[in-house]
Design a protein around this motif. Structure first.
Motif, PDB file in Angstrom:
ATOM      1  N   GLY A  94       0.797  -1.214   0.000  1.00 55.28           N
ATOM      2  CA  GLY A  94       0.000   0.000   0.000  1.00 55.28           C
ATOM      3  C   GLY A  94       0.831   1.266   0.000  1.00 55.28           C
ATOM      4  O   GLY A  94       2.036   1.236   0.199  1.00 55.28           O
ATOM      5  N   GLU A  95       0.141   2.354  -0.262  1.00 55.97           N
ATOM      6  CA  GLU A  95       0.728   3.691  -0.201  1.00 55.97           C
ATOM      7  C   GLU A  95      -0.067   4.461   0.837  1.00 55.97           C
ATOM      8  O   GLU A  95      -1.300   4.434   0.834  1.00 55.97           O
ATOM      9  CB  GLU A  95       0.656   4.391  -1.556  1.00 55.97           C
ATOM     10  N   ALA A  96       0.618   5.144   1.717  1.00 54.70           N
ATOM     11  CA  ALA A  96      -0.046   5.868   2.797  1.00 54.70           C
ATOM     12  C   ALA A  96      -0.825   7.060   2.263  1.00 54.70           C
ATOM     13  O   ALA A  96      -0.340   7.813   1.415  1.00 54.70           O
ATOM     14  CB  ALA A  96       0.972   6.338   3.829  1.00 54.70           C
ATOM     15  N   SER A  97      -2.041   7.206   2.776  1.00 57.31           N
ATOM     16  CA  SER A  97      -2.858   8.382   2.483  1.00 57.31           C
ATOM     17  C   SER A  97      -3.759   8.616   3.690  1.00 57.31           C
ATOM     18  O   SER A  97      -3.884   7.755   4.564  1.00 57.31           O
ATOM     19  CB  SER A  97      -3.696   8.166   1.217  1.00 57.31           C
ATOM     20  N   VAL A  98      -4.385   9.766   3.740  1.00 56.74           N
ATOM     21  CA  VAL A  98      -5.322  10.064   4.819  1.00 56.74           C
ATOM     22  C   VAL A  98      -6.625   9.349   4.491  1.00 56.74           C
ATOM     23  O   VAL A  98      -7.406   9.818   3.672  1.00 56.74           O
ATOM     24  CB  VAL A  98      -5.528  11.583   4.993  1.00 56.74           C
ATOM     25  N   VAL A  99      -6.830   8.200   5.102  1.00 56.10           N
ATOM     26  CA  VAL A  99      -8.040   7.408   4.883  1.00 56.10           C
ATOM     27  C   VAL A  99      -9.119   7.833   5.872  1.00 56.10           C
ATOM     28  O   VAL A  99     -10.268   8.027   5.508  1.00 56.10           O
ATOM     29  CB  VAL A  99      -7.739   5.898   5.001  1.00 56.10           C
ATOM     30  N   ASP A 100      -8.749   7.985   7.138  1.00 50.97           N
ATOM     31  CA  ASP A 100      -9.696   8.389   8.177  1.00 50.97           C
ATOM     32  C   ASP A 100      -9.733   9.915   8.234  1.00 50.97           C
ATOM     33  O   ASP A 100      -9.036  10.551   9.019  1.00 50.97           O
ATOM     34  CB  ASP A 100      -9.297   7.809   9.530  1.00 50.97           C
ATOM     35  N   THR A 101     -10.547  10.502   7.362  1.00 53.33           N
ATOM     36  CA  THR A 101     -10.592  11.965   7.249  1.00 53.33           C
ATOM     37  C   THR A 101     -11.254  12.629   8.439  1.00 53.33           C
ATOM     38  O   THR A 101     -11.108  13.837   8.623  1.00 53.33           O
ATOM     39  CB  THR A 101     -11.304  12.384   5.948  1.00 53.33           C
ATOM     40  N   GLU A 102     -11.980  11.881   9.256  1.00 53.23           N
ATOM     41  CA  GLU A 102     -12.565  12.468  10.475  1.00 53.23           C
ATOM     42  C   GLU A 102     -11.504  12.686  11.535  1.00 53.23           C
ATOM     43  O   GLU A 102     -11.568  13.641  12.295  1.00 53.23           O
ATOM     44  CB  GLU A 102     -13.682  11.572  11.018  1.00 53.23           C
ATOM     45  N   GLU A 103     -10.512  11.785  11.612  1.00 51.72           N
ATOM     46  CA  GLU A 103      -9.472  11.883  12.638  1.00 51.72           C
ATOM     47  C   GLU A 103      -8.211  12.585  12.164  1.00 51.72           C
ATOM     48  O   GLU A 103      -7.566  13.275  12.935  1.00 51.72           O
ATOM     49  CB  GLU A 103      -9.089  10.486  13.143  1.00 51.72           C
ATOM     50  N   LEU A 104      -7.836  12.369  10.889  1.00 49.08           N
ATOM     51  CA  LEU A 104      -6.550  12.869  10.410  1.00 49.08           C
ATOM     52  C   LEU A 104      -6.704  14.046   9.463  1.00 49.08           C
ATOM     53  O   LEU A 104      -7.608  14.083   8.639  1.00 49.08           O
ATOM     54  CB  LEU A 104      -5.779  11.763   9.681  1.00 49.08           C
ATOM     55  N   ALA A 105      -5.744  14.982   9.565  1.00 52.51           N
ATOM     56  CA  ALA A 105      -5.689  16.123   8.659  1.00 52.51           C
ATOM     57  C   ALA A 105      -4.597  15.947   7.619  1.00 52.51           C
ATOM     58  O   ALA A 105      -4.710  16.461   6.508  1.00 52.51           O
ATOM     59  CB  ALA A 105      -5.443  17.408   9.448  1.00 52.51           C
ATOM     60  N   ASP A 106      -3.523  15.217   7.971  1.00 49.57           N
ATOM     61  CA  ASP A 106      -2.376  15.116   7.073  1.00 49.57           C
ATOM     62  C   ASP A 106      -1.494  13.964   7.527  1.00 49.57           C
ATOM     63  O   ASP A 106      -1.671  13.432   8.628  1.00 49.57           O
ATOM     64  CB  ASP A 106      -1.584  16.424   7.100  1.00 49.57           C
ATOM     65  N   LEU A 107      -0.541  13.602   6.677  1.00 47.09           N
ATOM     66  CA  LEU A 107       0.490  12.647   7.064  1.00 47.09           C
ATOM     67  C   LEU A 107       1.767  13.018   6.355  1.00 47.09           C
ATOM     68  O   LEU A 107       1.762  13.769   5.379  1.00 47.09           O
ATOM     69  CB  LEU A 107       0.064  11.206   6.780  1.00 47.09           C
ATOM     70  N   ALA A 108       2.877  12.484   6.870  1.00 45.88           N
ATOM     71  CA  ALA A 108       4.178  12.802   6.277  1.00 45.88           C
ATOM     72  C   ALA A 108       5.148  11.663   6.549  1.00 45.88           C
ATOM     73  O   ALA A 108       5.142  11.085   7.643  1.00 45.88           O
ATOM     74  CB  ALA A 108       4.733  14.100   6.863  1.00 45.88           C
ATOM     75  N   TRP A 109       5.961  11.351   5.542  1.00 48.21           N
ATOM     76  CA  TRP A 109       7.090  10.450   5.714  1.00 48.21           C
ATOM     77  C   TRP A 109       8.292  11.331   6.001  1.00 48.21           C
ATOM     78  O   TRP A 109       8.618  12.212   5.196  1.00 48.21           O
ATOM     79  CB  TRP A 109       7.336   9.630   4.452  1.00 48.21           C
ATOM     80  N   LEU A 110       8.941  11.123   7.131  1.00 48.68           N
ATOM     81  CA  LEU A 110      10.012  12.015   7.561  1.00 48.68           C
ATOM     82  C   LEU A 110      11.353  11.313   7.656  1.00 48.68           C
ATOM     83  O   LEU A 110      11.452  10.210   8.203  1.00 48.68           O
ATOM     84  CB  LEU A 110       9.677  12.606   8.933  1.00 48.68           C
ATOM     85  N   ALA A 111      12.371  11.998   7.160  1.00 49.18           N
ATOM     86  CA  ALA A 111      13.742  11.541   7.330  1.00 49.18           C
ATOM     87  C   ALA A 111      14.214  11.916   8.736  1.00 49.18           C
ATOM     88  O   ALA A 111      13.597  12.754   9.423  1.00 49.18           O
ATOM     89  CB  ALA A 111      14.641  12.203   6.283  1.00 49.18           C
ATOM     90  N   HIS A 112      15.301  11.315   9.164  1.00 48.63           N
ATOM     91  CA  HIS A 112      15.813  11.540  10.520  1.00 48.63           C
ATOM     92  C   HIS A 112      16.021  13.029  10.806  1.00 48.63           C
ATOM     93  O   HIS A 112      15.668  13.511  11.886  1.00 48.63           O
ATOM     94  CB  HIS A 112      17.122  10.765  10.709  1.00 48.63           C
ATOM     95  N   ASP A 113      16.568  13.767   9.841  1.00 50.48           N
ATOM     96  CA  ASP A 113      16.871  15.182  10.092  1.00 50.48           C
ATOM     97  C   ASP A 113      15.625  16.075  10.115  1.00 50.48           C
ATOM     98  O   ASP A 113      15.724  17.262  10.416  1.00 50.48           O
ATOM     99  CB  ASP A 113      17.900  15.704   9.090  1.00 50.48           C
ATOM    100  N   GLN A 114      14.446  15.525   9.829  1.00 52.51           N
ATOM    101  CA  GLN A 114      13.204  16.299   9.887  1.00 52.51           C
ATOM    102  C   GLN A 114      12.429  16.085  11.195  1.00 52.51           C
ATOM    103  O   GLN A 114      11.481  16.814  11.468  1.00 52.51           O
ATOM    104  CB  GLN A 114      12.293  15.912   8.723  1.00 52.51           C
ATOM    105  N   LEU A 115      12.801  15.091  11.965  1.00 54.26           N
ATOM    106  CA  LEU A 115      12.003  14.697  13.127  1.00 54.26           C
ATOM    107  C   LEU A 115      11.830  15.825  14.142  1.00 54.26           C
ATOM    108  O   LEU A 115      10.727  16.053  14.637  1.00 54.26           O
ATOM    109  CB  LEU A 115      12.604  13.461  13.796  1.00 54.26           C
ATOM    110  N   ALA A 116      12.900  16.543  14.462  1.00 58.36           N
ATOM    111  CA  ALA A 116      12.818  17.599  15.472  1.00 58.36           C
ATOM    112  C   ALA A 116      11.889  18.736  15.046  1.00 58.36           C
ATOM    113  O   ALA A 116      11.268  19.383  15.884  1.00 58.36           O
ATOM    114  CB  ALA A 116      14.204  18.144  15.793  1.00 58.36           C
ATOM    115  N   GLU A 117      11.767  18.959  13.739  1.00 59.56           N
ATOM    116  CA  GLU A 117      10.870  20.000  13.223  1.00 59.56           C
ATOM    117  C   GLU A 117       9.402  19.631  13.487  1.00 59.56           C
ATOM    118  O   GLU A 117       8.577  20.490  13.800  1.00 59.56           O
ATOM    119  CB  GLU A 117      11.116  20.167  11.721  1.00 59.56           C
TER     120      GLU A 117
END
Length: 137
Positions: A94-117
């Motif tokens: 599968g490919e990640a997407s916002v399936v539960d639109t009532e609970e989720l607004a967005d999603l993101a795949w993050l690299a290690h250097d993005q985590l603190a942001e």
């Protein structure tokens, strides 16, 4: 964990999903305190293990089919006060997407250097160690 009906809230199972050098975080429509971005997660249902709950929540929220590898750790979350179980997961399909639109607004795949942001307060230490081991950088 044994629960007596009505006395204890079930634990929350969080799916820590790593794929292709990035970890999946979701942004809930309603923030929980200072938590804006977090792992796909939800309550463990009766008769369900935390691993099964993490797999189910990942599918329901993001459409991903994942497998739970192992429990990374358990704690009472310092912001929400909820019992948390963190489960390392791998993507089966599968490919990640916002399936539960009532609970989720967005999603993101993050690299290690993005985590603190996205998560400035940092992660629970066993989860951080898992991410440090799997994410480049």
């Amino acid at each position: 964990m044994t629960r007596t009906a009505g006395l204890a809230r079930p634990p929350i199972a969080a799916a820590v999903i790593v794929r292709d050098g990035a970890v999946l975080l979701v942004r809930r429509r309603v923030a929980e305190g200072s938590l804006v971005w977090q792992f796909p997660a939800g309550e463990v249902e009766d008769g369900e293990s935390p691993g099964e709950a993490a797999v189910r929540e990942a599918r329901e929220e993001t459409g991903l089919t994942v497998v739970g590898w192992r429990v990374l750790g358990e704690r009472v979350h310092p912001v929400t006060g909820r019992s948390m179980v963190y489960v390392a997961c791998g993507v089966v399909q599968g490919e990640a997407s916002v399936v539960d639109t009532e609970e989720l607004a967005d999603l993101a795949w993050l690299a290690h250097d993005q985590l603190a942001e996205y998560v400035p307060h940092g992660f629970y230490e066993p989860v951080q160690q898992h991410l440090d081991a799997l994410l480049p950088g």
